[in-house]
Design a protein around this motif. Structure first.
Motif, PDB file in Angstrom:
ATOM      1  N   UNK A 196       0.810  -1.141  -0.145  1.00 41.60           N
ATOM      2  CA  UNK A 196      -0.069   0.109   0.020  1.00 41.60           C
ATOM      3  C   UNK A 196       0.788   1.264  -0.014  1.00 41.60           C
ATOM      4  N   UNK A 197       1.905   1.277   0.875  1.00 42.78           N
ATOM      5  CA  UNK A 197       2.741   2.402   0.878  1.00 42.78           C
ATOM      6  C   UNK A 197       3.393   2.753  -0.488  1.00 42.78           C
ATOM      7  N   UNK A 198       3.907   1.851  -1.251  1.00 37.86           N
ATOM      8  CA  UNK A 198       4.470   1.628  -2.424  1.00 37.86           C
ATOM      9  C   UNK A 198       3.727   2.289  -3.511  1.00 37.86           C
ATOM     10  N   UNK A 234       1.322   6.547  -6.929  1.00 44.84           N
ATOM     11  CA  UNK A 234       0.037   7.403  -7.279  1.00 44.84           C
ATOM     12  C   UNK A 234       0.602   9.025  -7.102  1.00 44.84           C
ATOM     13  N   UNK A 235       1.257   9.364  -5.878  1.00 46.14           N
ATOM     14  CA  UNK A 235       1.599  10.711  -5.756  1.00 46.14           C
ATOM     15  C   UNK A 235       2.663  11.362  -6.623  1.00 46.14           C
ATOM     16  N   UNK A 236       3.611  10.402  -6.790  1.00 43.17           N
ATOM     17  CA  UNK A 236       4.866  10.634  -7.862  1.00 43.17           C
ATOM     18  C   UNK A 236       4.270  11.086  -9.253  1.00 43.17           C
ATOM     19  N   UNK A 237       3.114  10.448  -9.440  1.00 40.64           N
ATOM     20  CA  UNK A 237       2.261  10.719 -10.800  1.00 40.64           C
ATOM     21  C   UNK A 237       1.376  12.027 -10.808  1.00 40.64           C
ATOM     22  N   UNK A 238       1.253  12.527  -9.995  1.00 42.95           N
ATOM     23  CA  UNK A 238       0.555  13.934  -9.995  1.00 42.95           C
ATOM     24  C   UNK A 238       1.331  15.060 -10.589  1.00 42.95           C
ATOM     25  N   UNK A 245       7.023  32.330  14.039  1.00 45.17           N
ATOM     26  CA  UNK A 245       8.281  32.095  13.102  1.00 45.17           C
ATOM     27  C   UNK A 245       8.533  30.571  13.195  1.00 45.17           C
ATOM     28  N   UNK A 246       8.596  30.158  11.905  1.00 47.39           N
ATOM     29  CA  UNK A 246       9.233  29.006  11.738  1.00 47.39           C
ATOM     30  C   UNK A 246      10.829  28.635  11.471  1.00 47.39           C
ATOM     31  N   UNK A 247      11.153  27.717  11.974  1.00 47.14           N
ATOM     32  CA  UNK A 247      12.697  27.274  11.952  1.00 47.14           C
ATOM     33  C   UNK A 247      12.851  25.909  11.672  1.00 47.14           C
ATOM     34  N   UNK A 248      14.036  25.465  11.585  1.00 49.07           N
ATOM     35  CA  UNK A 248      14.550  24.120  11.345  1.00 49.07           C
ATOM     36  C   UNK A 248      14.175  23.479   9.832  1.00 49.07           C
ATOM     37  N   UNK A 249      14.784  24.274   8.871  1.00 52.57           N
ATOM     38  CA  UNK A 249      14.480  23.910   7.581  1.00 52.57           C
ATOM     39  C   UNK A 249      15.038  23.146   6.692  1.00 52.57           C
ATOM     40  N   UNK A 250      15.738  21.994   7.732  1.00 51.76           N
ATOM     41  CA  UNK A 250      16.400  21.220   7.264  1.00 51.76           C
ATOM     42  C   UNK A 250      15.709  20.099   6.086  1.00 51.76           C
ATOM     43  N   UNK A 251      14.336  19.974   6.480  1.00 52.67           N
ATOM     44  CA  UNK A 251      13.712  19.110   5.462  1.00 52.67           C
ATOM     45  C   UNK A 251      12.963  19.920   4.246  1.00 52.67           C
ATOM     46  N   UNK A 252      13.322  21.301   4.129  1.00 55.64           N
ATOM     47  CA  UNK A 252      12.883  21.822   3.183  1.00 55.64           C
ATOM     48  C   UNK A 252      13.079  21.403   1.704  1.00 55.64           C
ATOM     49  N   UNK A 253      12.272  21.178   0.867  1.00 59.99           N
ATOM     50  CA  UNK A 253      12.196  20.397  -0.361  1.00 59.99           C
ATOM     51  C   UNK A 253      11.259  21.117  -1.509  1.00 59.99           C
ATOM     52  N   UNK A 254      11.388  20.661  -2.482  1.00 64.38           N
ATOM     53  CA  UNK A 254      10.332  21.197  -3.848  1.00 64.38           C
ATOM     54  C   UNK A 254       9.207  20.096  -3.536  1.00 64.38           C
ATOM     55  N   UNK A 255       8.269  20.665  -3.375  1.00 61.64           N
ATOM     56  CA  UNK A 255       6.720  19.801  -3.047  1.00 61.64           C
ATOM     57  C   UNK A 255       5.721  20.380  -3.554  1.00 61.64           C
ATOM     58  N   UNK A 256       4.557  19.727  -3.664  1.00 64.00           N
ATOM     59  CA  UNK A 256       3.080  20.106  -3.845  1.00 64.00           C
ATOM     60  C   UNK A 256       2.698  20.957  -2.730  1.00 64.00           C
TER      61      UNK A 256
END
Length: 203
Positions: A42-44, A49-53, A81-92
């Motif tokens: 199910x995870x795969x 599916x989401x990669x195909x959007x 104020x937001x901090x900790x941008x280690x997981x900042x990525x290009x995303x939907x």
């Protein structure tokens, strides 16, 4: 950040932030135990599916990636104020809404049951989306994707817990049963009418 970054081109492409699906914890087969066949499948499938959007410029930009209560600071004037941008990525863009909702309800209604969680989610989204829509817009189709992005967040956390990255859980086995149970269709992350939500807020 998502809206203003959509037309941004890094001066050094090699130093650009990664895409969301390059996250190592999304390599589920490396982290899920072999006996969790249904959960892994199910995870795969969800990831595929989401990669195909579509990744159009109107929906896809930088996101914080891990925007929860622990990564927010409230200043003396009441601003956040937001901090900790280690997981900042290009995303939907809608994925950021899912992450915020996931943690707001998971922690805010912890141990209170599905009905309380859904009630909190509805209350939270009324105010959150009211503010969000002053800065950016989400379409009905994007908002209808929220259950999938919520489940993906849960799947990612399944990998995190399976690999012992998280050490503060009091009952790891119980947490993993919950995470895998969601993937196996035993419970929803949030039992909410997302179709109605999309009709109300979608643009």
């Amino acid at each position: 950040i998502n809206r203003v970054s959509r037309e941004f081109a890094p001066s050094t492409p090699a130093r650009a932030r990664p895409r969301w699906d390059e996250e190592p914890m999304l390599r589920f087969a490396e982290h899920f135990p072999p006996e969790r066949v249904e959960s892994l499948a199910r995870a795969e499938a969800l990831l595929g599916h989401l990669r195909g959007l579509p990744r159009g410029p109107e929906t896809h930009g930088l996101t914080h990636g891990d925007l929860h209560q622990g990564n927010l600071h409230r200043a003396a004037d009441g601003s956040l104020m937001a901090f900790d941008f280690d997981d900042c990525v290009y995303h939907h863009a809608v994925s950021e809404v899912a992450v915020v909702l996931y943690y707001a309800t998971g922690r805010g209604a912890q141990g209170q049951g599905a009905a309380a969680k859904a009630q909190l989610a509805e209350h939270f989204l009324e105010h959150f989306l009211g503010g969000y829509m002053t800065e950016d817009t989400l379409t009905r189709a994007q908002l209808e994707q929220l259950p999938d992005w919520l489940l993906l967040r849960s799947a990612l956390l399944t990998s995190v817990v399976e690999t012992n990255v998280v050490t503060h859980l009091e009952d790891k086995a119980k947490a993993l049963d919950m995470y895998h149970g969601r993937l196996e269709g035993k419970e929803a992350v949030i039992e909410l009418d997302f179709g109605r939500l999309a009709r109300v807020w979608g643009r």
